[in-house]
Scaffold this active site. Sequence first.
Site, short mmCIF file in Angstrom:
data_model
loop_
_atom_site.label_atom_id
_atom_site.label_comp_id
_atom_site.label_asym_id
_atom_site.label_seq_id
_atom_site.Cartn_x
_atom_site.Cartn_y
_atom_site.Cartn_z
N SER B 65 0.80 -1.24 0.00
CA SER B 65 0.00 0.00 0.00
C SER B 65 0.83 1.28 0.00
O SER B 65 0.31 2.35 -0.29
CB SER B 65 -0.94 0.03 1.20
OG SER B 65 -1.98 -0.90 1.04
N LYS B 68 0.67 3.32 -3.03
CA LYS B 68 -0.49 4.17 -3.32
C LYS B 68 -0.13 5.65 -3.30
O LYS B 68 -0.68 6.44 -4.06
CB LYS B 68 -1.60 3.91 -2.29
CG LYS B 68 -2.22 2.52 -2.36
CD LYS B 68 -3.12 2.26 -1.15
CE LYS B 68 -3.78 0.88 -1.22
NZ LYS B 68 -4.57 0.57 -0.01
N TYR B 193 -1.37 -3.14 -11.11
CA TYR B 193 -1.47 -2.81 -9.68
C TYR B 193 -0.67 -3.78 -8.81
O TYR B 193 0.01 -3.37 -7.88
CB TYR B 193 -2.94 -2.81 -9.28
CG TYR B 193 -3.19 -2.40 -7.84
CD1 TYR B 193 -3.07 -1.07 -7.45
CD2 TYR B 193 -3.55 -3.33 -6.87
CE1 TYR B 193 -3.29 -0.68 -6.14
CE2 TYR B 193 -3.77 -2.96 -5.56
CZ TYR B 193 -3.64 -1.63 -5.20
OH TYR B 193 -3.87 -1.26 -3.89
N TYR B 245 -4.39 3.02 7.34
CA TYR B 245 -5.66 2.29 7.32
C TYR B 245 -6.64 2.90 8.33
O TYR B 245 -6.58 4.11 8.57
CB TYR B 245 -5.43 0.78 7.59
CG TYR B 245 -4.47 0.16 6.63
CD1 TYR B 245 -4.75 0.13 5.27
CD2 TYR B 245 -3.26 -0.37 7.07
CE1 TYR B 245 -3.86 -0.45 4.36
CE2 TYR B 245 -2.37 -0.95 6.17
CZ TYR B 245 -2.67 -0.99 4.83
OH TYR B 245 -1.79 -1.54 3.94
N VAL B 263 1.10 -3.76 3.85
CA VAL B 263 0.93 -5.03 4.56
C VAL B 263 2.15 -5.94 4.53
O VAL B 263 2.14 -7.01 5.14
CB VAL B 263 -0.30 -5.84 4.07
CG1 VAL B 263 -1.59 -5.18 4.49
CG2 VAL B 263 -0.23 -6.07 2.58
#
Lengths: 309, 309, 309, 309
Positions: B65, B68, B193, B245, B263
């Site tokens: 993540s 991102k 992705y 998160y 993660v």
Amino acid sequence: MPCQSNEELESILLEAKQYTREGKVADYIPALSKANPDDLSVAIYHPDGTCYSAGCIQEKITLQSISKVITLALALMESGEEYVFSKVGYEPTGDPFNSIVKLEMSNPSKPLNPMINAGALAVTHMIKGNSVEERFRKIIDFVKRLSGNEEISYSAEVAKSEFETSHLNRALCFFMKQHGIINEDVEELLDLYTKQCSIEVNCLDLARIGIVFALNGKEPITNKQLMPAHVARICKTFMVTCGMYNASGEFAVRVGIPAKSGVAGGILGAVPNRFGIGISGPALDDKGNSVAGLKLLEILASKYELSMF
Amino acid sequence: MPCQSNEELESILLEAKQYTREGKVADYIPALSKANPDDLSVAIYHPDGTCYSAGCIQEKITLQSISKVITLALALMESGEEYVFSKVGYEPTGDPFNSIVKLEMSNPSKPLNPMINAGALAVTHMIKGNSVEERFRKIIDFVKRLSGNEEISYSAEVAKSEFETSHLNRALCFFMKQHGIINEDVEELLDLYTKQCSIEVNCLDLARIGIVFALNGKEPITNKQLMPAHVARICKTFMVTCGMYNASGEFAVRVGIPAKSGVAGGILGAVPNRFGIGISGPALDDKGNSVAGLKLLEILASKYELSMF
Amino acid sequence: MPCQSNEELESILLEAKQYTREGKVADYIPALSKANPDDLSVAIYHPDGTCYSAGCIQEKITLQSISKVITLALALMESGEEYVFSKVGYEPTGDPFNSIVKLEMSNPSKPLNPMINAGALAVTHMIKGNSVEERFRKIIDFVKRLSGNEEISYSAEVAKSEFETSHLNRALCFFMKQHGIINEDVEELLDLYTKQCSIEVNCLDLARIGIVFALNGKEPITNKQLMPAHVARICKTFMVTCGMYNASGEFAVRVGIPAKSGVAGGILGAVPNRFGIGISGPALDDKGNSVAGLKLLEILASKYELSMF
Amino acid sequence: MPCQSNEELESILLEAKQYTREGKVADYIPALSKANPDDLSVAIYHPDGTCYSAGCIQEKITLQSISKVITLALALMESGEEYVFSKVGYEPTGDPFNSIVKLEMSNPSKPLNPMINAGALAVTHMIKGNSVEERFRKIIDFVKRLSGNEEISYSAEVAKSEFETSHLNRALCFFMKQHGIINEDVEELLDLYTKQCSIEVNCLDLARIGIVFALNGKEPITNKQLMPAHVARICKTFMVTCGMYNASGEFAVRVGIPAKSGVAGGILGAVPNRFGIGISGPALDDKGNSVAGLKLLEILASKYELSMF
């Protein structure tokens, strides 16, 4: 130093003021609907005590949701972080301020954060005292100290109007009572909460309160520590993550300062270590924020590079 | 200047490391479950190029993540703010990262923010190019520039493992395809992705990337502007409001710096104008954040007053 | 004709009774927690007046949610279909009986159906009268007529216990008050509602009430039409689609008769044109239905082909 | 016997037909948007083989959601109740047919019932066979047997149009794949599902299928048991509790018969032990049901007392 002249601030205010017509005054609380949608005023308070302002600066508005930051500070001072956050969460939510959905789904039914209504009611519930009067005096005295204004009072008319119509807040309270988040008489809690929301300030008062948060709790004139630094820091954090209802994320991107709005049209801003900002502009956008106030902050932020990010 | 010696950082790492046993390695992506839960490493990169580190600093992890933030920067550079935010929102959410509920309920079905999976997929969808290869090269080249490390590559094994198991992301993609948020072939988008998520870095790389964000887009060694200041600022804003998160709110209170976790156990930190932080620690808490990494940041934050608030 | 002997019914009861130990007595209302979990009794009432029964048939329980069907019938008689369904909907919901989520999301905030708590409160709100006493007398008199039992009374102790603890129902009421579904004093409505829930019956009374619904409103002995046929039909429809909380769908498949359960362990059954069934068995399953009562109905349904479908 | 003459049925049709203009043809599947909104036809099939009809009875429509009942019957026959209901639930839901919210929130993520899209996809997934072709042949052969019409075929054009646009169904499938409810290739499942939805029938075929359900699985002409009685009963139960999308509850009150609608405008009705009803009327209301078809059923229900309740 930004805003060195009232003239400069006047011209920014004038630019922002044309946006008042894009919003409308809150009408779900009858007493609020009487406000003038064209009003707009701003004050900026510096650490050295200088203050600049523009607009109808003597116009009073009620704190409404801005009071949530103040009771949060008070509850943290009275009961400590651990206790406060055992009853309310830390997390922002994309839901509207009066949403009940998350309350049910989250586990163990504790309000997601102290800036949504449910969380703010849980925080006000924590303010200690033997009566609503005693607890309210504690809150209003704290507002007086923060603003350095002994004249601060509250509008009994607005408080009554809100008390009579806040059935949604009653629903939130009973939901929390069922789940053990609060345990006092709901009508008493709402009496206290609606009074806290009805405390009247002008933009100068808001700017004075803002500078205290900006200076990590220190009163700029007397240098007295009105709240511990970590309490001011926690409050500013929630102002960033959830201070502008469900437009907080966009506000953080566009403006990037700790700020808290209220449905009477007030905005309390605290630019860390730089200055406090107070705005009053009753015409609201559809999220419940002062539409011209937001515009004004955007202009200030871009002109003086206010963003913390 | 904080962390003037590796010894000091070593001792902080040692204190944090005991928390690794409270977490566990991500197991929903098979290839991630092989990581060593006891690993923990940290690097801190200063504007003058000094870098301090501790732990198994050569240990590589995949970005997951954390990527991102990087694709968000790239999309903002390629397509501009207005376009990007016509497809994804600004608002944090109290929901888990893979939630589909908000996607359905929000209107017009646009992902609430670019840090939840749906939003990140929508952002990756924006990266332009004639093929997955060309678009991926663009992403990995940007990571190389940000980290100043030409050796950066990706784990084809992790990418394949994720590609084969990310049915939830496929569900999100098709939901968005139905609602016109994305319009490319879903398998191609997921190919891109999962590759982006599988880019391998160590904590030094993360710290180098962090300092670029901390310095508003400027490479500390070459002084080259790797991204416009306002892009870096927007990314840092989302790192604060939704970087960890649905523990972002708590992290903002406890640590108070822009940070993004993944993660695989990585954390990218950017202390505005001060330094970049990179952490690798695969044992995760129940929200998906490196459990010892969080602890380490808490200790650093309190010791060196890192909080922006 | 089924159940021609008490012995046959006794043996079915015995078979079902062993399931009592799989459930437990409701404890969220203090006064209900005193019930004996091992109790189980059943009565079957035929159109010709014959009645068969088994178990501790004199044991009284409070109606609880079973009363929702009775006030629905009364409201339909008093105010007509059009008015009633302008305030509550027709649709079943997969949510638990006390859910508040759907209330918020549905538009215009009207309760989805009259069998969930919110809907039942809205229906009780419709019962006309100058005082709680007068309105309650109307409800209990109707129960007396339906059951042919003039001795029916209510448990002031259970009513008081529920009144004091039903904060969730208060939350639902205030939510509906906010949205204009109800407009009376919430405490008065809850006083009336908890009294209606606390009306005491035994399984014979329930079977007598059931036969009236089964015969489309006709009293089997006197042949008097106690409610219009279309009212009885509407009530039976809701008993099928939402009578057993969020196990209604499974009950329709497994048993297939109009039935309504209550958390005191009662079940009111109405097999169209055939007979009325009354069951009392306080041990509940996790959905709030009498666990042995359900089993008993399953055995009866399979043995005598009761399913309407 | 109701509808003893075509003239009577014609006049009822005429009365209902004026409501066609209140609805509109489904347009989310391109191939469906070509239907004539003014069409309306009805057929009623009696146990003795008599059939009455009115309107453009030869007009074909595709089954769409009506096929959900047929595959449910087939899956129950192939795999048994226990297996089927380990993968889909029994409970109706107040949500729209394509909702994904409940899917996420329910535990363990199994679709609430076999009539919502997610549940129907899970049921089609159960149909056994070595290829899509083999499995589809099984389904269409079953439709041929039920309707006694060997000429039944499917519209490849509609199937293709649906296959290409059903991204929401793909989202549901991948969500279920993630949660272990289905495990086949999603594109294959959708190929099969869109073919099943595209089987073409007219109102006579629907009435013939309806009588089989009405007679608990028995073919009225040959007296052959086309499905076990308990399977027919289960299907009729779901037709009552969830057959008309999120208007099922209202339909149960207003009409009160087992029925299933489809977005092409078809309605399959089964009045237990009395007759089968087939309706075709492409103009839909906002819930997705044939607007004039519903009206027609209301008139029939009130005229011939069709309600089961």
